[in-house]
Design a protein around this motif. Structure first.
Motif, PDB file in Angstrom:
ATOM      1  N   GLY A  80       6.499  -0.973  -6.988  1.00 43.58           N
ATOM      2  CA  GLY A  80       7.947  -0.788  -7.100  1.00 43.58           C
ATOM      3  C   GLY A  80       8.213   0.437  -7.965  1.00 43.58           C
ATOM      4  O   GLY A  80       7.903   1.558  -7.569  1.00 43.58           O
TER       5      GLY A  80
ATOM      6  N   MET B 137      -1.037  -0.967  -4.293  1.00 42.15           N
ATOM      7  CA  MET B 137      -1.999  -2.066  -4.383  1.00 42.15           C
ATOM      8  C   MET B 137      -2.230  -2.702  -3.021  1.00 42.15           C
ATOM      9  O   MET B 137      -3.363  -2.926  -2.608  1.00 42.15           O
ATOM     10  N   GLY B 138      -1.123  -2.964  -2.326  1.00 47.02           N
ATOM     11  CA  GLY B 138      -1.210  -3.626  -1.023  1.00 47.02           C
ATOM     12  C   GLY B 138      -2.031  -2.826  -0.024  1.00 47.02           C
ATOM     13  O   GLY B 138      -2.629  -3.393   0.895  1.00 47.02           O
TER      14      GLY B 138
ATOM     15  N   GLU C 289       4.544  -2.701   7.517  1.00 45.68           N
ATOM     16  CA  GLU C 289       4.979  -1.756   6.483  1.00 45.68           C
ATOM     17  C   GLU C 289       6.200  -1.006   7.022  1.00 45.68           C
ATOM     18  O   GLU C 289       6.137  -0.402   8.089  1.00 45.68           O
TER      19      GLU C 289
ATOM     20  N   ALA D 107       8.406  -6.831   7.363  1.00 46.92           N
ATOM     21  CA  ALA D 107       7.461  -7.963   7.401  1.00 46.92           C
ATOM     22  C   ALA D 107       8.130  -9.240   7.888  1.00 46.92           C
ATOM     23  O   ALA D 107       7.533 -10.009   8.659  1.00 46.92           O
TER      24      ALA D 107
ATOM     25  N   SER E  57       6.663  -5.311  -2.275  1.00 47.37           N
ATOM     26  CA  SER E  57       7.070  -5.403  -3.684  1.00 47.37           C
ATOM     27  C   SER E  57       8.253  -6.363  -3.859  1.00 47.37           C
ATOM     28  O   SER E  57       9.337  -5.979  -4.309  1.00 47.37           O
TER      29      SER E  57
ATOM     30  N   HIS F 286       8.655  -8.610  -5.970  1.00 44.90           N
ATOM     31  CA  HIS F 286       9.007  -8.939  -7.363  1.00 44.90           C
ATOM     32  C   HIS F 286      10.296  -8.232  -7.779  1.00 44.90           C
ATOM     33  O   HIS F 286      10.938  -8.611  -8.741  1.00 44.90           O
TER      34      HIS F 286
ATOM     35  N   GLY G  68       3.737  -7.139 -12.033  1.00 46.43           N
ATOM     36  CA  GLY G  68       3.381  -7.926 -10.841  1.00 46.43           C
ATOM     37  C   GLY G  68       4.538  -8.769 -10.345  1.00 46.43           C
ATOM     38  O   GLY G  68       4.929  -8.676  -9.198  1.00 46.43           O
TER      39      GLY G  68
END
Ligand code: NAD
Length: 565
Positions: free
Chosen positions: A54, A178-179, A197, A244, A266, A268, A501
């Protein structure tokens, strides 16, 4: 954050080689790691100071970045620089064994500890979101998470598919910093990965760096190719340019059920991390600027559909787990979706037994910039642990398939088993590297650091400390003790963050760096830090009543005063 700094434009990543700008290698390591985070090859949007996850940033503003660099160049070997949410705020004379840099990011007093207050404080220029390794200058690109993702999928394969993902299809979302490690981790385990994505440029980036094989705009085509690869037992990965939530509904309507379902969008951060359905990336970015309230509502609506999709696919027979982005917590809190937690998080499902043994993602970067230095460390780890076959397999795979990004780096999950001198695996390895630097076999110092997601360094009830055996999920004394202990043991950089995270208010966590420059001082620090830091993982889990941790404590002679109470 202002206009990008002229210095940053000049550096384009960490300075390399054996000449240093600072007064010592500890300060130089901080300067190089900060610039490594902001290397265009490493960070996701470095021109905005965004590193990954993010809006995880490395410095509060470009002015703050320039002053941090100036301070690091001036910093004496017995001084400590204080960084508060990405802004240098003070410098004190301490002593040589103390940390050179202390960092606190995004921390807010409990009652105010949420995104709303965070955004108010951010708008006033008072705080910065540091994620985990962004604000602590320990991010090393997608290569940093690859082993963790690989190990998690290997643990899943062990539990459900006789140790291998061959012929299995894993569906996920998010190909960010990260993903982006997901497709390669699946194919390294011989499986097939379909990843949604919304941002096409992220798919392209993962293809360019060898993390993903193909791109598709067509879900039917992606599913067909995935099925064929799975039937042939071939590793295959495809990034599908789609939201997604829409992808999962599309799979359900086609009666396509994968073997595994997870997600690393992301989620979060509902405003600046997750994309609502029905918009292209640029349309959504416009909506965010013009009407942030509407953006948040639509983003959370999409997330609710996304979680429902995961649950329906689980009901249809797939193994589902949340991959640490708090998507369950978000829809439970904001959409009152009580059943959101009907699929587990990845830590209780696959990682906790490792944490109980003090095992975690130990990583190191070659400050020389020379890949040969990392190859020498690869040899050292194999020589030092001849019995660890899985570790050797990992080193072989990493050498073959993981491209270096920025400073050459390596990640290994090393644990707490002690040798006859009482040295843990991490300490033995660090001491060996320090010797190789001293002997000139490695050209310049190696900096050892780790993720905040480690055995004893984080309290995060929806992720690392979800469903603790004794109910201590939200107790945040542990990461605070961990940071204090890292200072006491003499780590060279120590940081404490909130919200990595899983978003602001949902986690506290810490991180450390130790610079192995071949000196006796470095050996002393390494011996202490790499015993105490992973040792916190053993005592934290022993205190919660995990037998594996109690056994590890016994085996490794860890002193636990009230162990039988
Ligand atoms: P990132 O922000 O770099 O990437 C997220 C990606 O998700 C972006 O490319 C974005 O375009 C895409 N995306 C957002 N909404 C989407 C949607 N609805 N559909 C499809 N794509 C969408 O973040 P990152 O560093 O890759 O981290 C991803 C998440 O995983 C974060 O929540 C992060 O906190 C969490 N995380 C997990 C771990 C772990 O070990 N499991 C480690 C670090 C981060």
């Amino acid at each position: 954050v202002g206009e990008p700094s002229a210095q940053w434009r000049e550096y384009q990543g960490a300075p390399t080689g054996t000449d240093i700008e600072c007064k010592g290698w500890r300060q130089e390591a901080a300067l190089r790691m900060l610039n490594n985070n902001l290397d265009p090859e490493v960070g996701e949007k470095p021109e905005d100071l965004v590193v990954y996850g993010g809006t995880g940033r490395a410095a509060r503003s470009w002015d703050a970045y320039d002053v941090i660099l100036a301070e690091l160049r001036e910093l004496d070997d017995d001084e400590t620089l204080l960084v508060q949410s990405g802004k240098p705020v003070g410098r004190f004379r301490t002593h040589e064994r103390a940390p050179r840099v202390l960092i606190a990011n995004s921390n807010i007093v409990g009652k105010w500890d949420d995104w709303e207050h965070f955004h108010e404080l951010e708008a006033k220029g008072l705080i910065m979101y540091g994620q985990m390794t962004a604000g602590s200058w320990a991010y090393i690109g997608t290569q940093g998470i690859i082993q963790g993702t690989y190990e998690t999928l290997a643990a899943l394969a062990d539990e459900h598919f006789a140790g291998d993902l061959r012929g299995k299809i894993v569906v996920t979302g998010g190909l960010g910093g990260m993903g982006g490690a997901q497709p390669l981790s699946v194919t390294m385990n011989h499986g097939v990965c379909i990843a949604a994505e919304v941002d096409e440029s992220r798919i392209d980036r993962r293809i360019e760096t060898g993390y993903c094989m193909e791109k598709s705009d067509d879900l039917d085509e992606a599913i067909e190719n995935a099925k064929q690869a799975a039937e042939a037992g071939e590793p295959y990965s495809v990034g599908v340019h789609i939201n997604a939530a829409d992808m999962l509904e599309g799979m359900l309507s086609r009666d396509f059920v994968p073997d595994v379902i997870t997600d690393q969008t992301s989620a979060h951060d509902e405003l600046e991390g997750y994309y609502p359905s029905g918009y292209t990336v640029s349309e959504a970015d416009e909506l965010r600027d013009e009407n942030p309230e509407k953006y948040v509502e639509e983003s959370l609506d999409t997330m609710a559909r996304h979680v429902q999709g995961i649950l329906d696919i689980q009901d249809a027979g797939a193994i589902a787990f949340e991959y640490g982005n708090n998507i369950r917590g978000q829809v439970k809190e904001h959409r009152e979706m009580e059943h959101a937690f009907d699929f587990p998080g990845f830590v209780p499902a696959y990682i906790r037994p490792l944490f109980c043994q003090g095992k975690g993602p130990f990583r190191w970067a070659a400050l020389s910039g020379n890949p040969e230095d990392i190859h020498r460390t690869d040899e050292a780890v194999v020589e030092l642990f001849p019995e660890k076959e899985q570790l050797h397999r990992w080193i072989d795979l990493a050498q073959e398939q993981v491209e270096f990004q920025g400073l050459p780096s390596r990640v290994c999950w090393l644990g707490y088993d002690t040798d006859e001198d009482g040295l843990t695996e991490r300490a033995r390895f660090a001491l060996r590297i320090n010797e190789l630097v001293a002997d000139g076999e490695i050209e310049a110092p190696i900096v050892v650091t780790r993720d905040h997601l480690d055995a004893g360094s984080v309290a995060s009830p929806n992720r690392e400390t979800e469903a603790m055996r004794d109910g201590s999920d939200a107790v945040a004394d542990w990461p605070i003790l961990n940071a204090l202990l890292n200072c006491a043991a003499g780590a060279d950089i120590v940081s404490v963050h909130d919200g990595g995270g899983v978003g602001i208010g949902n986690a506290l966590h810490t991180n450390n760096h130790v610079v192995l420059d071949g000196s006796d001082l470095a050996a002393e620090k390494a011996r202490r830090v790499f015993t105490t830091d992973p040792g916190m993982g053993v005592i934290r889990h022993a205190d919660a009543g995990y037998d594996v941790a109690l056994d590890q404590a016994e085996k490794s002679n860890v002193s636990i005063p009230m162990r039988d109470s």
